[in-house]
Design a protein around this motif. Sequence first.
Motif, PDB file in Angstrom:
ATOM      1  N   ASP A  42       5.798  -0.658   6.626  1.00  0.00           N
ATOM      2  CA  ASP A  42       5.937  -0.334   5.345  1.00  0.00           C
ATOM      3  C   ASP A  42       7.041   0.158   4.708  1.00  0.00           C
TER       4      ASP A  42
ATOM      5  N   LEU B 168      -9.612   5.231   0.690  1.00  0.00           N
ATOM      6  CA  LEU B 168      -8.468   5.806   1.772  1.00  0.00           C
ATOM      7  C   LEU B 168      -7.833   4.236   2.316  1.00  0.00           C
ATOM      8  N   ASP B 169      -8.548   3.308   2.603  1.00  0.00           N
ATOM      9  CA  ASP B 169      -8.113   2.291   3.186  1.00  0.00           C
ATOM     10  C   ASP B 169      -7.213   1.537   2.335  1.00  0.00           C
TER      11      ASP B 169
ATOM     12  N   TRP C 214      -3.665   4.050   3.306  1.00  0.00           N
ATOM     13  CA  TRP C 214      -3.607   4.433   4.660  1.00  0.00           C
ATOM     14  C   TRP C 214      -4.174   3.409   5.332  1.00  0.00           C
ATOM     15  N   PRO C 215      -3.383   3.254   6.504  1.00  0.00           N
ATOM     16  CA  PRO C 215      -2.213   4.026   7.045  1.00  0.00           C
ATOM     17  C   PRO C 215      -0.980   3.424   6.620  1.00  0.00           C
ATOM     18  N   ILE C 216      -0.090   4.233   6.709  1.00  0.00           N
ATOM     19  CA  ILE C 216       1.255   3.522   6.093  1.00  0.00           C
ATOM     20  C   ILE C 216       2.020   3.359   7.743  1.00  0.00           C
ATOM     21  N   THR C 217       2.587   2.256   7.916  1.00  0.00           N
ATOM     22  CA  THR C 217       3.155   1.976   9.195  1.00  0.00           C
ATOM     23  C   THR C 217       4.553   1.643   9.094  1.00  0.00           C
TER      24      THR C 217
ATOM     25  N   ARG D 172       0.809  -1.189   0.130  1.00  0.00           N
ATOM     26  CA  ARG D 172      -0.008   0.043   0.027  1.00  0.00           C
ATOM     27  C   ARG D 172       0.894   1.413  -0.011  1.00  0.00           C
ATOM     28  N   ALA D 173       2.179   1.204   0.061  1.00  0.00           N
ATOM     29  CA  ALA D 173       2.965   2.277   0.307  1.00  0.00           C
ATOM     30  C   ALA D 173       3.451   2.616  -1.149  1.00  0.00           C
TER      31      ALA D 173
END
Length: 373
Positions: free
Chosen positions: A179, A169-170, A173-176, A37-38
Amino acid sequence: MGEESYSRTQLLTLGTIIALTPALRLFPGQTAALAGRAAWLTAVGALPLGLAWLFLLSRLLRLRQAGENLPELALRLLGKAAGKAVVAGLGLWALLYAAFVLRAGADRLVGTVYPHSSPWVFALVMGALALAGALARPRSLVRMARLLRPLLLGILGVLFVFALPGLRLDNLWPITVGDLLPALKGTLPALDIYSGAALALCFLVGGTKETPGGFRALAAWVLGICVILTALSLAVTGSFGAELAATLARPFFALVRTLVFFRTVERVEALVVTLWIFPDFLCASLFLWAGQYCLRLLLGQNPRAPHRDSLDLGGGRWLIPLCAVAVTGLAILLAPQPQQLERWSRQLIPAINLALCFTLVPVLYIVGRKKQT
């Protein structure tokens, strides 16, 4: 020189257009496979190393003498034996990349618009067009890129706007912290695009009317490409999610297939795919021209010698159609199976480009600096 000259801005416009060919091939499918996702952060993440490499390239180009392109610069800095080996390597790289562009473009047309056709038909047609482009003066390619830029970038902008309502958005994000390492690996395709397009332009820098290696101009240019790559990643990854985007062979065109315009105009995928013949044409023509340029230089010819018209094959220009035949034949034989083409696209071609760019430029700059001291 006057007939062949063009501005630095015009040359960088050509760089933007030829960068669109690998951009739609690698973004965001390859980056999603590497970064998850990043993926939408990878083009930005590649900027520090990309800008550092471009700064080194700008310093190298300052070592040029008037009218020198990259092959002549390599010959002068490295000497006869090593210089000829490097020029031969550059020529082979350019011809291989031209063949790959023809093969990948043919596969895209078959996979999206003409599923019952054979790729070799389109490879032959595009090979003939690339020959016509390589026989023309380089200024013709530069001018064509200038005409195409508003059309192609405008289409990308419109498609991005219409993709916005479908973004989730999901998916982004979120970027942990976990990632970050995958995102770092995902910067390689962006580095391949930045450096490959910039190095290709070095075959034409001898025709610029001003110093082509200004770092500010190169930095602004690569930032523009970064914006395009980020928008592509946001649109596709945000719509499909990273897992699905990573499995799609042509995720951008899959996204275009899903878009509906004003509830009346839809399924514009065929139109967009057809328009992308133009970046393929410019890219294949430029690399075919670069390949024959290197070979003519090795044979002791002057590749920049004036010629009467496109059909004038004197002064070693007979190598241009010969290279075109070889490139088209290689495109037909290259990667006959989809799995093989995928490997060439995502692994072999980027690896060759990155190895060449990040080895050749530092070596030439170090040698050039030593010769100045």
